[in-house]
Write an enzyme that holds these catalytic residues in place. Structure first.
Site, PDB file in Angstrom:
ATOM      1  N   ASP A 178       0.852  -1.196   0.000  1.00 10.75           N
ATOM      2  CA  ASP A 178       0.000   0.000   0.000  1.00 10.75           C
ATOM      3  C   ASP A 178       0.890   1.249   0.000  1.00 10.75           C
ATOM      4  O   ASP A 178       1.796   1.364   0.842  1.00 10.75           O
ATOM      5  CB  ASP A 178      -0.885  -0.036   1.265  1.00 10.75           C
ATOM      6  CG  ASP A 178      -1.962   1.026   1.242  1.00 10.75           C
ATOM      7  OD1 ASP A 178      -3.102   0.702   0.890  1.00 10.75           O
ATOM      8  OD2 ASP A 178      -1.636   2.197   1.581  1.00 10.75           O
ATOM      9  N   ASN A 186      -2.621  13.374  -3.129  1.00  9.61           N
ATOM     10  CA  ASN A 186      -3.840  13.852  -3.788  1.00  9.61           C
ATOM     11  C   ASN A 186      -4.196  15.260  -3.339  1.00  9.61           C
ATOM     12  O   ASN A 186      -4.481  16.135  -4.166  1.00  9.61           O
ATOM     13  CB  ASN A 186      -5.013  12.927  -3.441  1.00  9.61           C
ATOM     14  CG  ASN A 186      -5.213  11.819  -4.457  1.00  9.61           C
ATOM     15  OD1 ASN A 186      -4.797  11.929  -5.602  1.00  9.61           O
ATOM     16  ND2 ASN A 186      -5.856  10.756  -4.041  1.00  9.61           N
ATOM     17  N   ASP A 195      -3.181  10.199  -9.820  1.00  7.57           N
ATOM     18  CA  ASP A 195      -3.341   9.134 -10.837  1.00  7.57           C
ATOM     19  C   ASP A 195      -2.001   8.813 -11.498  1.00  7.57           C
ATOM     20  O   ASP A 195      -1.661   7.648 -11.720  1.00  7.57           O
ATOM     21  CB  ASP A 195      -4.322   9.584 -11.931  1.00  7.57           C
ATOM     22  CG  ASP A 195      -5.771   9.419 -11.495  1.00  7.57           C
ATOM     23  OD1 ASP A 195      -5.993   8.933 -10.368  1.00  7.57           O
ATOM     24  OD2 ASP A 195      -6.657   9.777 -12.290  1.00  7.57           O
ATOM     25  N   GLU A 221      -4.997   2.442  -3.799  1.00 11.99           N
ATOM     26  CA  GLU A 221      -3.536   2.593  -3.881  1.00 11.99           C
ATOM     27  C   GLU A 221      -2.871   1.361  -3.291  1.00 11.99           C
ATOM     28  O   GLU A 221      -1.771   1.408  -2.746  1.00 11.99           O
ATOM     29  CB  GLU A 221      -3.110   3.920  -3.242  1.00 11.99           C
ATOM     30  CG  GLU A 221      -2.975   4.026  -1.765  1.00 11.99           C
ATOM     31  CD  GLU A 221      -4.236   3.829  -0.912  1.00 11.99           C
ATOM     32  OE1 GLU A 221      -5.260   3.341  -1.413  1.00 11.99           O
ATOM     33  OE2 GLU A 221      -4.163   4.130   0.279  1.00 11.99           O
TER      34      GLU A 221
HETATM   35  N1  LIG Z   1      -5.705   9.912  -7.565  1.00 12.88           N
HETATM   36  C1  LIG Z   1      -6.270   8.795  -7.110  1.00 12.88           C
HETATM   37  N2  LIG Z   1      -6.463   8.631  -5.793  1.00 12.88           N
HETATM   38  C2  LIG Z   1      -7.019   7.476  -5.365  1.00 12.88           C
HETATM   39  C3  LIG Z   1      -7.402   6.461  -6.238  1.00 12.88           C
HETATM   40  N3  LIG Z   1      -7.917   5.448  -5.509  1.00 12.88           N
HETATM   41  C4  LIG Z   1      -7.845   5.807  -4.230  1.00 12.88           C
HETATM   42  N4  LIG Z   1      -7.296   7.040  -4.121  1.00 12.88           N
HETATM   43  C5  LIG Z   1      -7.060   7.866  -2.914  1.00 12.88           C
HETATM   44  O1  LIG Z   1      -6.085   7.265  -2.095  1.00 12.88           O
HETATM   45  C6  LIG Z   1      -6.226   7.837  -0.790  1.00 12.88           C
HETATM   46  C7  LIG Z   1      -6.000   6.780   0.233  1.00 12.88           C
HETATM   47  O2  LIG Z   1      -6.033   7.404   1.481  1.00 12.88           O
HETATM   48  P1  LIG Z   1      -5.818   6.626   2.824  1.00 12.88           P
HETATM   49  O3  LIG Z   1      -6.599   5.344   2.799  1.00 12.88           O
HETATM   50  O4  LIG Z   1      -6.081   7.579   3.932  1.00 12.88           O
HETATM   51  O5  LIG Z   1      -4.330   6.180   2.798  1.00 12.88           O
HETATM   52  P2  LIG Z   1      -2.981   7.016   2.807  1.00 12.88           P
HETATM   53  O6  LIG Z   1      -3.205   8.491   2.700  1.00 12.88           O
HETATM   54  O7  LIG Z   1      -2.122   6.399   1.753  1.00 12.88           O
HETATM   55  O8  LIG Z   1      -2.447   6.703   4.232  1.00 12.88           O
HETATM   56  P3  LIG Z   1      -1.644   5.426   4.703  1.00 12.88           P
HETATM   57  O9  LIG Z   1      -2.213   4.254   3.957  1.00 12.88           O
HETATM   58  O10 LIG Z   1      -1.897   5.333   6.154  1.00 12.88           O
HETATM   59  O11 LIG Z   1      -0.224   5.651   4.358  1.00 12.88           O
HETATM   60  C8  LIG Z   1      -7.632   8.433  -0.727  1.00 12.88           C
HETATM   61  O12 LIG Z   1      -7.505   9.832  -0.713  1.00 12.88           O
HETATM   62  C9  LIG Z   1      -8.272   7.993  -2.025  1.00 12.88           C
HETATM   63  O13 LIG Z   1      -9.166   8.931  -2.536  1.00 12.88           O
HETATM   64  C10 LIG Z   1      -7.209   6.682  -7.645  1.00 12.88           C
HETATM   65  O14 LIG Z   1      -7.520   5.846  -8.503  1.00 12.88           O
HETATM   66  N5  LIG Z   1      -6.630   7.847  -8.033  1.00 12.88           N
END
Ligand SMILES: Nc1nc2c(ncn2[C@@H]2O[C@H](COP(=O)(O)OP(=O)(O)OP(=O)(O)O)[C@@H](O)[C@H]2O)c(=O)[nH]1
Length: 301
Positions: A178, A186, A195, A221
């Protein structure tokens, strides 16, 4: 239409037959027992780029290139040897060079004594259908954004590879990876940049993967990597190397700004006793949670 009626049309009212089949939009041809053309409709004339006069009396070797002609001749011979209906699909190159995917629908016809007298074939262009099929298959298998395998294909492969591992009594491990702090990326740079980062990370994991590793985008992600023939200890080392690859990435965000990323990994191994792939994933998921809780950018198992 019954074969006998068709035969009568062929013998007694060939003109009527032509009027009828000329009205049809798909190519139709009919041949005698020696597989020489007896006739065809207008659409077939257009299909081969020759007039009826040039077609009648010829065999396929005189109309098509050798490879294709051999396939057509073999299927004609098989149909005449086993009278009835023959349906098959094949890619074809038209004499004008156009590539098509077609369905051949062929049938034998009889004379008034009930003896097989020849065959009639229709060619249905299914190029569009095949193109759509390929597109749907792609969509069902690959992730649209990153181009690597998607979760659906990941689940399918997981099932198969675990079955193989159990059958051959071989180890198998799974990695859940992850990206760290992706929300910040973002929020800071916008969704499009997010993306782009996902794409670069996915491509890097895919490029780095060993020949038998299977990499897919498992969620937003999150990525799953299946490692056949690999026990947990080795999977941890391999996981470290995947993280190193991601650490090396320098993603150009703007003309003068490059972004570095990290990720966390949880590793699970298929239990030799329980052989439960969901348990292996649960193990990996719990380890991933620990990796995040311990400060991220690391492998836990
Ligand atoms: N740009 C983009 N963002 C995505 C996509 N799928 C998921 N996300 C974003 O990925 C982010 C994941 O956030 P969190 O689950 O809080 O995880 P994190 O910020 O990586 O935090 P940790 O996992 O604790 O390191 C969210 O803001 C989602 O909107 C995608 O296809 N494109």
């Amino acid at each position: 239409m019954k074969d006998v009626e068709l035969h009568q049309l062929l013998q007694g009212n060939h003109r009527a037959l032509l009027l009828v089949i000329d009205a049809l939009p798909f190519p139709i041809y009919y041949k005698d027992l020696a597989c020489k053309y007896l006739g065809c409709n207008k659409a077939y004339e257009e299909y081969v780029g020759l007039s009826r006069k040039q077609i009648i009396g010829k065999d396929v070797f005189e109309l098509f290139e050798k490879g294709a002609a051999a396939i057509f001749a073999a299927s004609d011979t098989e149909l005449l040897a086993n009278p009835g209906i023959q349906i098959y699909e094949a890619p074809v190159i038209k004499p004008d060079g156009q590539m098509l995917y077609v369905k051949f629908h062929k049938a034998t016809f009889c004379n008034e004594y009930g003896e097989v007298a020849g065959l009639i074939g229709a060619i249905i262009d299914i190029t569009e259908q095949k193109t759509l099929e390929k597109k749907f298959k792609r969509l069902a298998t690959y992730d649209d954004l990153t181009g690597i395998y998607n979760r659906r294909e990941g689940r399918k492969q997981l099932k198969q590879l675990c079955k193989d591992a159990v059958r051959h009594k071989r180890p198998i491990s799974a990695i859940l990876l992850d990206l760290d702090n992706f929300k910040v990326i973002n929020d800071t740079y916008g969704h499009d940049t997010g993306d782009m980062v996902l794409k670069k990370a996915a491509q890097s994991l895919d490029r780095y993967s060993r020949a038998h590793d299977f990499v897919c985008r498992y969620g937003g992600e999150e990525f799953m990597i299946i490692l056949p023939e690999t026990n947990k200890q080795d999977a941890v080392k391999i996981g470290e190397r995947y993280l190193d690859e991601l650490r090396k990435l320098e993603i150009q965000i703007t003309n003068d700004e490059k972004l570095k990323i990290t990720a966390s990994i949880g590793v699970g191994e298929l239990d030799a006793e329980f052989t439960d792939r969901e348990l292996m994933l649960k193990q990996a998921d719990e380890a991933l949670y620990r990796a995040k809780a311990n400060g991220k950018n690391q492998v836990c198992f």
